[in-house]
Design a protein around this motif. Structure first.
Motif, PDB file in Angstrom:
ATOM      1  N   ILE A  26      21.158  60.209 -16.892  1.00 36.59           N
ATOM      2  CA  ILE A  26      21.675  61.467 -17.061  1.00 36.59           C
ATOM      3  C   ILE A  26      21.300  62.566 -15.758  1.00 36.59           C
ATOM      4  O   ILE A  26      21.989  63.301 -15.386  1.00 36.59           O
ATOM      5  N   CYS A  27      19.976  62.368 -15.815  1.00 33.06           N
ATOM      6  CA  CYS A  27      19.327  63.323 -14.867  1.00 33.06           C
ATOM      7  C   CYS A  27      19.614  63.117 -13.550  1.00 33.06           C
ATOM      8  O   CYS A  27      20.143  64.127 -12.605  1.00 33.06           O
ATOM      9  N   GLU A  28      19.928  61.872 -13.156  1.00 33.64           N
ATOM     10  CA  GLU A  28      20.321  61.727 -11.748  1.00 33.64           C
ATOM     11  C   GLU A  28      21.882  62.095 -11.312  1.00 33.64           C
ATOM     12  O   GLU A  28      21.952  62.246 -10.283  1.00 33.64           O
ATOM     13  N   GLY A  29      22.537  62.150 -12.688  1.00 35.14           N
ATOM     14  CA  GLY A  29      23.946  62.690 -12.378  1.00 35.14           C
ATOM     15  C   GLY A  29      23.705  64.129 -12.065  1.00 35.14           C
ATOM     16  O   GLY A  29      24.892  64.612 -11.925  1.00 35.14           O
ATOM     17  N   HIS A  30      22.770  64.832 -12.323  1.00 32.44           N
ATOM     18  CA  HIS A  30      22.809  66.210 -12.288  1.00 32.44           C
ATOM     19  C   HIS A  30      21.949  66.912 -11.188  1.00 32.44           C
ATOM     20  O   HIS A  30      21.611  67.717 -10.859  1.00 32.44           O
ATOM     21  N   GLY A  31      21.009  65.779 -10.915  1.00 35.01           N
ATOM     22  CA  GLY A  31      19.994  66.436  -9.949  1.00 35.01           C
ATOM     23  C   GLY A  31      19.049  65.285  -9.168  1.00 35.01           C
ATOM     24  O   GLY A  31      19.610  64.153  -8.921  1.00 35.01           O
ATOM     25  N   GLN A  32      17.766  65.455  -8.829  1.00 34.92           N
ATOM     26  CA  GLN A  32      17.044  64.957  -7.985  1.00 34.92           C
ATOM     27  C   GLN A  32      15.640  64.327  -8.508  1.00 34.92           C
ATOM     28  O   GLN A  32      15.040  65.291  -9.061  1.00 34.92           O
ATOM     29  N   ARG A  33      15.296  62.929  -8.562  1.00 34.78           N
ATOM     30  CA  ARG A  33      14.220  62.559  -9.326  1.00 34.78           C
ATOM     31  C   ARG A  33      13.118  62.969  -8.192  1.00 34.78           C
ATOM     32  O   ARG A  33      13.002  62.701  -7.011  1.00 34.78           O
ATOM     33  N   VAL A  34      12.271  63.673  -8.626  1.00 32.99           N
ATOM     34  CA  VAL A  34      10.820  63.942  -7.823  1.00 32.99           C
ATOM     35  C   VAL A  34       9.704  63.394  -8.158  1.00 32.99           C
ATOM     36  O   VAL A  34       8.637  63.126  -7.427  1.00 32.99           O
ATOM     37  N   GLN A  35       9.547  62.807  -9.397  1.00 31.07           N
ATOM     38  CA  GLN A  35       8.275  62.027  -9.739  1.00 31.07           C
ATOM     39  C   GLN A  35       8.958  61.253 -10.934  1.00 31.07           C
ATOM     40  O   GLN A  35      10.186  61.391 -11.162  1.00 31.07           O
ATOM     41  N   LYS A  36       8.312  60.190 -11.227  1.00 32.21           N
ATOM     42  CA  LYS A  36       8.556  59.122 -12.308  1.00 32.21           C
ATOM     43  C   LYS A  36       9.465  59.880 -13.502  1.00 32.21           C
ATOM     44  O   LYS A  36      10.542  59.459 -13.839  1.00 32.21           O
ATOM     45  N   SER A  37       9.047  60.784 -14.038  1.00 35.19           N
ATOM     46  CA  SER A  37       9.587  61.486 -15.323  1.00 35.19           C
ATOM     47  C   SER A  37       9.761  62.991 -15.001  1.00 35.19           C
ATOM     48  O   SER A  37       9.833  63.610 -15.862  1.00 35.19           O
ATOM     49  N   VAL A  38      10.242  63.374 -13.666  1.00 41.90           N
ATOM     50  CA  VAL A  38      10.293  64.633 -13.427  1.00 41.90           C
ATOM     51  C   VAL A  38      11.652  64.805 -12.447  1.00 41.90           C
ATOM     52  O   VAL A  38      11.788  64.076 -11.526  1.00 41.90           O
ATOM     53  N   PHE A  39      12.586  65.570 -12.891  1.00 37.88           N
ATOM     54  CA  PHE A  39      13.819  65.817 -12.518  1.00 37.88           C
ATOM     55  C   PHE A  39      13.941  67.342 -11.784  1.00 37.88           C
ATOM     56  O   PHE A  39      13.589  68.133 -12.539  1.00 37.88           O
ATOM     57  N   GLU A  40      14.824  67.592 -10.732  1.00 37.33           N
ATOM     58  CA  GLU A  40      15.014  68.952 -10.353  1.00 37.33           C
ATOM     59  C   GLU A  40      16.255  68.985 -10.401  1.00 37.33           C
ATOM     60  O   GLU A  40      17.057  68.165  -9.483  1.00 37.33           O
ATOM     61  N   CYS A  41      17.182  70.070 -11.026  1.00 38.15           N
ATOM     62  CA  CYS A  41      18.504  69.910 -11.133  1.00 38.15           C
ATOM     63  C   CYS A  41      18.966  71.434 -10.813  1.00 38.15           C
ATOM     64  O   CYS A  41      18.581  72.327 -11.409  1.00 38.15           O
ATOM     65  N   LYS A  42      19.869  71.607  -9.724  1.00 38.46           N
ATOM     66  CA  LYS A  42      20.608  72.707  -9.550  1.00 38.46           C
ATOM     67  C   LYS A  42      21.780  72.953 -10.428  1.00 38.46           C
ATOM     68  O   LYS A  42      22.668  72.174  -9.923  1.00 38.46           O
ATOM     69  N   VAL A  43      21.962  73.662 -11.391  1.00 37.20           N
ATOM     70  CA  VAL A  43      22.970  73.692 -12.154  1.00 37.20           C
ATOM     71  C   VAL A  43      23.364  75.285 -12.633  1.00 37.20           C
ATOM     72  O   VAL A  43      22.511  76.105 -12.592  1.00 37.20           O
ATOM     73  N   ASN A  44      24.624  75.220 -12.864  1.00 39.16           N
ATOM     74  CA  ASN A  44      25.153  76.823 -13.341  1.00 39.16           C
ATOM     75  C   ASN A  44      24.876  76.596 -15.072  1.00 39.16           C
ATOM     76  O   ASN A  44      24.337  75.480 -15.501  1.00 39.16           O
ATOM     77  N   LEU A  45      25.121  77.577 -15.936  1.00 40.19           N
ATOM     78  CA  LEU A  45      24.858  77.635 -17.281  1.00 40.19           C
ATOM     79  C   LEU A  45      25.799  76.542 -17.906  1.00 40.19           C
ATOM     80  O   LEU A  45      25.244  76.010 -18.719  1.00 40.19           O
ATOM     81  N   MET A  46      26.958  76.410 -17.562  1.00 37.28           N
ATOM     82  CA  MET A  46      27.677  75.529 -18.159  1.00 37.28           C
ATOM     83  C   MET A  46      27.193  73.947 -18.142  1.00 37.28           C
ATOM     84  O   MET A  46      27.028  73.187 -18.829  1.00 37.28           O
TER      85      MET A  46
END
Lengths: 96, 96
Positions: A26-46
């Motif tokens: 799910i996280c990969e579908g919304h952003g980038q994995r930066v550590q094993k269990s840490v993702f960064e996602c650029k998203v709007n409110l919706m």
């Protein structure tokens, strides 16, 4: 907005390992994995609300921990990264 | 200010496991563990620079990954936590 997602999903059971894979997907579908269990996602409110909904549908709130941090723009003023930033494909085939 | 510290320290070697313990210990001295490799620390600028210095002295930048996120106040508008928030004492004695 930039959302930092961190999670601890218990991998002691088969169900936990399955949840871990689905949460990561799910996280990969919304952003980038930066550590094993840490993702960064650029998203709007919706998108954020949809991401949150999907993640909550997957985790077991008695076993797992999920944290969503919202970072203020400009992001590079609020993030410092050191060391080995590598995207880890935990869902890829295990090399025997 | 609230700093979120996330790290991946390679535990494949003895040296890595030692680094992991020392990094966790430094973080514990400045804040609260909220997930296995995620800490939240309330620090002023001087404390932040000291924390950063100590952490950089411990990690191996070729092997490990360290990310420091600065969250804007009021913090509770920028953090959502779900599930099992437990403080894990990885440095405690292993129960045989």
């Amino acid at each position: 907005m930039l959302i930092i997602i961190t999670y601890d999903v218990s991998t002691e059971t088969r169900a936990g390992r399955r949840r871990l894979r689905r949460v990561a997907k799910i996280c990969e579908g919304h952003g980038q994995r930066v550590q094993k269990s840490v993702f960064e996602c650029k998203v709007n409110l919706m998108q954020f609300e949809e991401l949150e909904r999907q993640l909550l549908a997957e985790i077991d709130e008695k076993e797992d921990s999920l944290r969503l941090y919202r970072l203020t723009e400009p992001v590079d003023l609020h993030v410092k990264e050191y060391g080995n930033v590598k995207s880890i494909d935990f869902d890829g085939p295990l090399i025997a």
